[in-house]
Design an enzyme around this catalytic site. Structure first.
Site, PDB file in Angstrom:
ATOM      1  N   GLY A 144      -9.840  15.163   6.418  1.00 38.34           N
ATOM      2  CA  GLY A 144     -11.267  14.884   6.311  1.00 38.34           C
ATOM      3  C   GLY A 144     -11.585  14.164   5.014  1.00 38.34           C
ATOM      4  O   GLY A 144     -10.707  13.640   4.331  1.00 38.34           O
ATOM      5  N   ASN A 198      -0.848   9.463   5.438  1.00 33.99           N
ATOM      6  CA  ASN A 198      -1.685   9.421   6.632  1.00 33.99           C
ATOM      7  C   ASN A 198      -3.126   9.098   6.275  1.00 33.99           C
ATOM      8  O   ASN A 198      -3.698   9.717   5.377  1.00 33.99           O
ATOM      9  CB  ASN A 198      -1.651  10.770   7.348  1.00 33.99           C
ATOM     10  N   VAL A 199      -3.702   8.156   7.003  1.00 34.06           N
ATOM     11  CA  VAL A 199      -5.114   7.809   6.831  1.00 34.06           C
ATOM     12  C   VAL A 199      -5.782   7.890   8.198  1.00 34.06           C
ATOM     13  O   VAL A 199      -5.422   7.141   9.109  1.00 34.06           O
ATOM     14  CB  VAL A 199      -5.282   6.396   6.231  1.00 34.06           C
ATOM     15  N   ALA A 200      -6.753   8.781   8.329  1.00 38.09           N
ATOM     16  CA  ALA A 200      -7.408   8.991   9.614  1.00 38.09           C
ATOM     17  C   ALA A 200      -8.924   8.916   9.485  1.00 38.09           C
ATOM     18  O   ALA A 200      -9.557   7.971   9.943  1.00 38.09           O
ATOM     19  CB  ALA A 200      -6.983  10.339  10.215  1.00 38.09           C
ATOM     20  N   THR A 201      -9.510   9.925   8.846  1.00 40.41           N
ATOM     21  CA  THR A 201     -10.973  10.034   8.791  1.00 40.41           C
ATOM     22  C   THR A 201     -11.621   8.808   8.160  1.00 40.41           C
ATOM     23  O   THR A 201     -12.631   8.295   8.661  1.00 40.41           O
ATOM     24  CB  THR A 201     -11.383  11.295   8.021  1.00 40.41           C
ATOM     25  N   ASP A 240       0.794  12.740  16.021  1.00 41.12           N
ATOM     26  CA  ASP A 240       0.444  13.536  14.846  1.00 41.12           C
ATOM     27  C   ASP A 240       0.048  14.961  15.237  1.00 41.12           C
ATOM     28  O   ASP A 240      -0.611  15.181  16.261  1.00 41.12           O
ATOM     29  CB  ASP A 240      -0.725  12.855  14.119  1.00 41.12           C
ATOM     30  N   HIS A 241       0.449  15.937  14.431  1.00 44.07           N
ATOM     31  CA  HIS A 241       0.001  17.337  14.548  1.00 44.07           C
ATOM     32  C   HIS A 241       0.010  17.874  15.975  1.00 44.07           C
ATOM     33  O   HIS A 241      -1.017  18.328  16.490  1.00 44.07           O
ATOM     34  CB  HIS A 241      -1.405  17.480  13.968  1.00 44.07           C
TER      35      HIS A 241
END
Length: 284
Positions: free
Chosen positions: A181, A230-233, A82-83
């Protein structure tokens, strides 16, 4: 089965009107939890790592764990970087076994973004590796990439069309009002812009900043063409808060297998919710 390219998975998702969830994982337990959720819900899965996680864990450890998971799984699993702004790191990840990479040049002028994205696409296409690129600037913080409040830029639909045409990129992440975030309020998503972009490009679209978006908004984004979320935080916070709760409730329990098991359950439960929300349950 082996790790697979996410390109055909996302093309199918866009065609059939559902979204595939890409989870940023930072530990073996987080990886195991989302894989277990994918198996239980029969969902295709994209495992995702940031550049920071690659530096923290090491490429070979990440790929080895993902390959082990894919070998045991009966649903398709892709591994995505990612990124990433670094062309050489992208090459290293591809050589090691990543099946999808993101070249993020959204902070540069359009022409530079096109040039670098095309360069990555040329390498990845020959190896059946998916490529994702970004247009506009998604707000918030992702590792070392920070876009301050007020500096976000929404993607221009016509530029999206030209970008896909010039680069041949198979997946596109347009900035449409979400942010990395956790949101302080309700996100201001430009749904009309998503629809206009989807009308101009055939490639699957990617929804960045998927943590904490209200359910109705997620479903609307997916219905308009967002084939990957996308699921991160949200996942990272749930995992960490579970560890805090375990230590608070049982300060004398110093066995990692105990508190990590509890954290895995929390992550798995959240992953199942996200998969059902995006409509990919039963599509694996």
């Amino acid at each position: 089965m082996s790790l697979v390219s996410s390109t055909p998975l996302l093309l199918k998702a866009r065609k059939q009107g559902y979204g595939i969830v890409a989870f940023n994982v930072h530990t073996l337990e987080m990886l195991q939890a989302v894989v277990e959720a994918a198996e239980e819900s029969r969902s295709p899965l994209i495992l995702q790592t940031t550049v920071g996680t690659v530096k923290h864990l090491g490429i070979d450890y990440i790929v080895g764990a993902a390959q082990a998971a894919a070998k045991q799984a009966t649903v398709p699993i892709a591994l995505h970087l990612d990124h990433c702004q670094d062309f050489e790191l992208i090459l290293q990840c591809i050589r090691a076994g990543y099946t999808s990479v993101m070249i993020d040049q959204s902070m540069h002028p359009f022409e530079r973004n096109v040039e670098m994205t095309r360069k990555v696409v040329e390498v990845a296409r020959a190896l059946n590796v998916n490529v994702e690129a970004e247009l506009g600037k998604v707000g918030g913080v992702e590792d070392d990439i920070r876009v301050e409040d007020g500096m976000e830029t929404l993607a221009d639909p016509e530029e999206c069309r030209r970008f896909v045409e010039l680069t041949g990129v198979p997946t596109l992440a347009p900035a449409i009002g979400t942010a990395h975030g956790i949101y302080k309020g309700e996100p201001n998503i430009d749904f009309a812009r998503i629809g206009e972009i989807a009308g101009k490009v055939d490639v699957p679209l990617v929804l960045h900043g998927g943590s904490g978006i209200p359910e109705a908004q997620v479903k609307r984004c997916v219905s308009l063409g967002m084939a990957k979320m996308n699921v991160a935080t949200e996942l990272k916070n749930a995992f960490s808060l579970s560890l805090q709760d375990s230590f608070s409730a049982n300060p004398d329990d110093l066995d990692p297998r105990s508190y990590m098991t509890a954290a895995k359950k929390v992550v798995k439960r959240m992953a199942l919710e996200k998969m059902r929300l995006c409509g990919c349950a039963g599509k694996g």
